[in-house]
Enzyme design. Sequence first.
Site, PDB file in Angstrom:
ATOM      1  N   SER A  42       0.831  -1.199   0.000  1.00 43.78           N
ATOM      2  CA  SER A  42       0.000   0.000   0.000  1.00 43.78           C
ATOM      3  C   SER A  42       0.866   1.249   0.000  1.00 43.78           C
ATOM      4  CB  SER A  42      -0.912  -0.009   1.225  1.00 43.78           C
ATOM      5  OG  SER A  42      -0.141   0.142   2.390  1.00 43.78           O
ATOM      6  N   LYS A  43       0.197   2.382  -0.012  1.00 40.32           N
ATOM      7  CA  LYS A  43       0.887   3.667  -0.113  1.00 40.32           C
ATOM      8  C   LYS A  43       2.005   3.822   0.919  1.00 40.32           C
ATOM      9  CE  LYS A  43      -3.022   4.396  -2.374  1.00 40.32           C
ATOM     10  NZ  LYS A  43      -3.208   2.937  -2.436  1.00 40.32           N
ATOM     11  N   ARG A  44       1.754   3.320   2.109  1.00 45.81           N
ATOM     12  CA  ARG A  44       2.749   3.546   3.152  1.00 45.81           C
ATOM     13  C   ARG A  44       4.057   2.805   2.886  1.00 45.81           C
ATOM     14  NH1 ARG A  44       2.585  -0.748   6.922  1.00 45.81           N
ATOM     15  NH2 ARG A  44       0.913  -2.182   6.369  1.00 45.81           N
TER      16      ARG A  44
END
Length: 482
Positions: free
Chosen positions: A252-254
Amino acid sequence: MVRVRFAPSPTGYLHVGGARTALFNYLFAKHNNGKFVLRIEDTDVERSTKESENSLIETMKWLGFDWDEGPDNGGNCGPYRQSERGEIYMEKAYELVEKGFAYEAYVYPEELEQLREEMLSRKVSPHYDEEMLAAFDTPERRAEYAQKGMKPVIYFKMPKKDFKLKDLIKGEVTFKEGTIGDFVILRSSGLPTYNFAVVVDDALMKITHVIRGDDHLSNTLRQLAVFEGLGFELPEFAHVSMILGPDGSRLSKRHGATSVEKYREMGYLPESVMNYLALLSWSHPEEKEIMSMEEMIKQFTIERVNSSAAIYDDQKLRWMNGMYIRELDDDKLAKLAIPYIVAAGQMTQEDADANYKWLREAVASIKKKIHQFDEVPEMISVFFEEPSFNIEWTKQIKEDDTDPAFIELYNQVKAADSWSIPDIYNLFKAVTKTVKVSNKKFYHMLRVVLTGEEDGPELVNIIHLIGRNQMIKRLERVVDTI
RNA sequence: GCUCCCAUCGUCCAGGGGUCUAGGACAUCACCCUUUCAAGGUGGAGACCGGAGUUCGAACCUCCGUGGGAGCGCCA
């Protein structure tokens, strides 16, 4: 005829995971002389946006995908946006109701939630069934719905039996009876839910192979049941394992850059992105790593797709991009690098055009050093700015005993009358012949004196590109202090 | 909690019962090349999750355990 599809939801940028799924579908289609269909799954009106759809398409084109049928180029099985297929779903949903495979329910979401909590507190799996939902179907409730202009939700009646799936990647998967309860196929808004729309579309679009992420494997149970209810022929399924972040959780984005667009911005070539992605869960029969699209198409088979999850670590992608960059010719290289130079404010577009030949050489001199184009400005900054002088350099040169070489070089440069690359080579030969010196130390400090850095472009190129006057100027500062 | 999926070097993959003292790539380390730094070349270190079973023989087959992931929405 093999027909596959890539069916993204337009809720953001194209993800590397999505791109990999698209790639596998694409390779499979091309390898089998089949068709590749692009379908936009935008039944979630809350999250779907036209901008996302446009960016999705734009990114896919940049990567080099082309599709035989899709929302932009049409085809015989359209429309290719689920939001434009409402009537079809409605019709199919009521067909199921008529056949007795589905039923209407007049229940409010809050009531559903209550039921759910009740079951949870009784420690039973929260499954809904017709009998349970029928309790809400009273004449009063129907009147209420009619008054508010609401439509009943349509539930699919989950058959009481096991379902078996022969997955091309996972092998035989058995879903035991009672795993799930009845589920919604048509919302009160009249829009279909994912598991229903997918089946209707895959069937009507004559998809022969459904290749997708294995996060959909559990969903397949529902879809299998719907396929059966609708009387459609089942396609083949191939569930590719997911791409995980470095910590092992879903990417994911993180986890940093995960959108293809981001890599494009950083200066990655579409060839390297595709090549790298192909190697996540798939491998060439001869373990080749760097390969063209043609080669991938030629070699791609589902049998060689690994069934375990892959952790996404872009170090290798970075290396691969460097490999592809080194294969670029100087004009192509310059063309790709100039936007970064302009964006960094090192040159205007006009300057770049006017000094193209010079710039091309400058960029070529860092070809072997860069892995992404956004490293270009930093790397070529030596050509634009004179480093500030540091007296430590002189100390180091004296310590190295290379000071006579620097003085000799300075004199030779002053005496030089031409400044081509071969001239520069000859000049250095003359210096090192006249003065005995350690090449390693001499050239290392020369680089520092000229650029203020310990690494950077090819030394000859630096000397050639900054020109004789700059060379004298920069050398002078150290010679004067010796 | 329930259901399903997965399990080989730090990472990506090879391996489909004996040819495995487990192979390649990235990263890492050393050396070589070199007009510095890179690039390139050579080499090193580095893994079959655990336990039973099947078999003459298991990284490969089966089961259990453990660990990780996914799904269980009027999201997709």
